[in-house]
Design an enzyme around this catalytic site. Structure first.
Site, PDB file in Angstrom:
ATOM      1  N   ASP A 164      -4.458  -4.267  -0.608  1.00  0.00           N
ATOM      2  CA  ASP A 164      -4.654  -3.458   0.595  1.00  0.00           C
ATOM      3  C   ASP A 164      -6.157  -3.292   0.799  1.00  0.00           C
ATOM      4  OD1 ASP A 164      -5.113  -1.419  -1.309  1.00  0.00           O
ATOM      5  OD2 ASP A 164      -3.310  -0.290  -0.792  1.00  0.00           O
ATOM      6  N   GLU A 216      -3.318  -1.592 -16.065  1.00  0.00           N
ATOM      7  CA  GLU A 216      -4.555  -0.790 -16.069  1.00  0.00           C
ATOM      8  C   GLU A 216      -4.984  -0.289 -17.442  1.00  0.00           C
ATOM      9  OE1 GLU A 216      -4.015   2.294 -13.140  1.00  0.00           O
ATOM     10  OE2 GLU A 216      -3.963   0.877 -11.477  1.00  0.00           O
ATOM     11  N   ASN A 248      -1.525  -6.646 -15.531  1.00  0.00           N
ATOM     12  CA  ASN A 248      -1.914  -6.259 -14.173  1.00  0.00           C
ATOM     13  C   ASN A 248      -3.039  -5.222 -14.197  1.00  0.00           C
ATOM     14  OD1 ASN A 248      -1.181  -6.455 -11.320  1.00  0.00           O
ATOM     15  ND2 ASN A 248      -0.481  -4.320 -11.477  1.00  0.00           N
ATOM     16  N   GLU A 307      -1.254  -6.260  -5.462  1.00  0.00           N
ATOM     17  CA  GLU A 307      -1.190  -4.969  -4.752  1.00  0.00           C
ATOM     18  C   GLU A 307      -2.237  -4.904  -3.642  1.00  0.00           C
ATOM     19  OE1 GLU A 307      -1.372  -1.607  -7.446  1.00  0.00           O
ATOM     20  OE2 GLU A 307      -0.166  -2.611  -8.960  1.00  0.00           O
ATOM     21  N   HIS A 345      -7.006  -3.865  -4.596  1.00  0.00           N
ATOM     22  CA  HIS A 345      -7.204  -2.696  -3.720  1.00  0.00           C
ATOM     23  C   HIS A 345      -8.667  -2.690  -3.283  1.00  0.00           C
ATOM     24  CE1 HIS A 345      -3.262  -1.088  -4.556  1.00  0.00           C
ATOM     25  NE2 HIS A 345      -3.472  -1.182  -5.850  1.00  0.00           N
TER      26      HIS A 345
HETATM   27  C1  XIL Z   1       1.032   4.214  -6.389  1.00  0.00           C
HETATM   28  C2  XIL Z   1       2.172   4.449  -5.422  1.00  0.00           C
HETATM   29  O1  XIL Z   1       2.032   3.584  -4.310  1.00  0.00           O
HETATM   30  C3  XIL Z   1       2.173   5.885  -4.974  1.00  0.00           C
HETATM   31  O2  XIL Z   1       3.309   6.163  -4.161  1.00  0.00           O
HETATM   32  C4  XIL Z   1       2.188   6.820  -6.189  1.00  0.00           C
HETATM   33  O3  XIL Z   1       2.063   8.154  -5.756  1.00  0.00           O
HETATM   34  C5  XIL Z   1       1.045   6.469  -7.121  1.00  0.00           C
HETATM   35  O4  XIL Z   1       1.108   5.105  -7.470  1.00  0.00           O
HETATM   36  N1  XIL Z   1      -1.941   0.880  -8.865  1.00  0.00           N
HETATM   37  C6  XIL Z   1      -0.644   0.679  -9.254  1.00  0.00           C
HETATM   38  C7  XIL Z   1       0.469   1.280  -8.493  1.00  0.00           C
HETATM   39  O5  XIL Z   1      -0.403  -0.110 -10.185  1.00  0.00           O
HETATM   40  O6  XIL Z   1       1.567   1.603  -9.297  1.00  0.00           O
HETATM   41  C8  XIL Z   1       0.013   2.494  -7.724  1.00  0.00           C
HETATM   42  O7  XIL Z   1       1.089   2.902  -6.887  1.00  0.00           O
HETATM   43  C9  XIL Z   1      -1.229   2.191  -6.918  1.00  0.00           C
HETATM   44  C10 XIL Z   1      -2.352   1.777  -7.832  1.00  0.00           C
END
Ligand code: XIL
Length: 386
Positions: free
Chosen positions: A289, A169, A218, A287, A257
């Site tokens: 969802d 990020e 990422n 990641e 996401h």
């Molecule tokens: C999130 C975790 O799932 C949570 O448990 C934590 O509180 C915050 O981070 N992008 C990412 C992940 O790269 O590391 C994040 O994970 C979600 C967004």
């Protein structure tokens, strides 16, 4: 209320149909070396794709959770347990225990591990951020601390990590970028102190410490999920430039996401992934969802019946983009059960983002992904001819 009944009825049917893929079904323990034939991992194995999930290692104490993790996935990512905040809460004192537990689980279950994440602006140890804020850690020391962190962590897990999310990020959101295009976010904690060049350095340090791990950049919305290509263009140009300088970037990871209120374009995602791959790197969905508005954070029943269609649909579109690009090596969901998802805690009023419900029963998104993988495995055109 009607909606909830509908949902529960749907879940009940699903459990009956998918007994082989659930923990609750027969009560007999499955042979962990032989995942169910209709599991996501088994269906994907024939098409050279790994199906992964983020895991909360202590949840593995729950047998149902552990069984789904082992049965359905052949790649795991610790959700938080490799982040700097966790591994070095006290300066100079490493605690690898939770991450080691997951690595051991993965080895016992024929899974590969995605390491997450070495350099990020979030979840840093308090001693580091307060030291920088009060001036007791200057930029030279910060750089030395970062180098030590990267090398020590990669060395600890050397030989056990398939893909490392090296940098996470770093790019500005398209809506923050004035003027377009986007670019590296100058306000980022690391960039503001150490300059943009730190990104090339961290990839080189990681390669030095574990030459075999695939090194990943990422980020989110780098597949045009926000409706523009601004961020994707910026990441593409940056990666092209660094690769030309010999910086060891092996994979571009698109987090994935999504949110049903925005929708997204599958073809745009496919095009973005293909364009990264044209640079000679692999790509991955890291990641995934798909969240939506829900009644409350516990039951997580969608408040719109359209979401019941949109949510699985968007999962499938995302998987299909990965299937359409042969350089896409893994499709990872950010946790598989709604009860364990980060979404309700981070997005007010939203949830229902995972492929299993709050009781670890598979949802339509799970079945739809199964179906998509089954078609791909049987020679559906998307995985072939490229
Ligand atoms: C999130 C975790 O799932 C949570 O448990 C934590 O509180 C915050 O981070 N992008 C990412 C992940 O790269 O590391 C994040 O994970 C979600 C967004």
């Amino acid at each position: 209320m009607r909606m909830r009944n509908l949902l529960l009825a749907g879940a009940a049917v699903m459990v009956t149909v998918l007994t082989a893929g659930t923990a609750t079904a027969s009560g007999t323990s499955l042979d962990r070396t032989k995942p169910p034939a209709d599991s996501l991992r088994a269906l994907a194995a024939g098409i050279n794709l790994r199906i992964g999930t983020a895991v909360t290692p202590f949840e593995l104490d729950n047998p149902a959770y552990a069984q789904i993790t082992g049965d359905q996935f052949d790649s795991v990512t610790p959700g938080n347990e490799m982040k700097w905040e966790t591994v070095e809460r006290v300066q100079g004192v490493y605690d690898w225990s939770a991450a080691d537990r997951l690595v051991t689980f993965a080895q016992q279950h024929g899974q590969l591990v995605r390491g997450h994440t070495l350099v990020w602006h979030n979840q840093l140890p308090g001693w580091l951020t307060s030291g920088v804020a009060d001036g007791s850690i200057d930029n030279d020391e910060l750089r030395a601390l970062l180098r030590k962190h990267v090398i020590d962590e990669v060395t600890h897990f050397k030989g056990k990590i398939w893909q490392w999310d090296v940098a996470n990020e770093f790019f500005a959101n398209s809506w923050d970028a004035h003027p377009l295009p986007s670019g590296i976010n100058g306000d980022n904690f690391w960039v503001s102190h150490l300059g943009e060049g730190i990104l090339a350095d961290v990839f080189r340090w990681a390669r030095e410490a574990d030459p075999k791990a695939l090194l990943v950049y990422n980020d989110y919305n780098i597949g045009g999920e926000d409706g523009t290509n601004a961020k994707a263009d910026a990441v593409y140009a940056w990666a092209k430039n660094l690769l030309a300088q010999g910086v060891p970037i092996d994979v571009i990871g698109n987090q994935g996401h999504l949110d049903t209120q925005y929708g997204f374009s599958g073809p745009r995602l496919t095009a973005a992934l293909s364009r990264y791959a044209s640079l000679g790197v692999k790509v991955a969905i890291t990641e995934a969802d798909v969240r939506t508005f829900v009644d409350n954070a516990t039951e997580q029943v969608p408040t719109s019946n359209l979401a019941l269609f949109a949510q699985p649909y968007e999962y499938v579109q995302m998987l299909r983009s990965c299937l359409e690009v042969k350089e896409c090596i893994s499709f990872t969901v950010w946790g598989f059960g709604d009860a364990n998802s980060w979404v309700p805690g981070w997005f007010t009023g939203e949830g229902y983002a995972c492929i299993y419900d709050v009781n670890l029963n598979p949802k339509p998104a799970f079945t739809d992904l199964q179906h998509e993988l089954m078609l791909a495995g049987k020679g559906a055109p998307q995985r072939h001819g490229r």
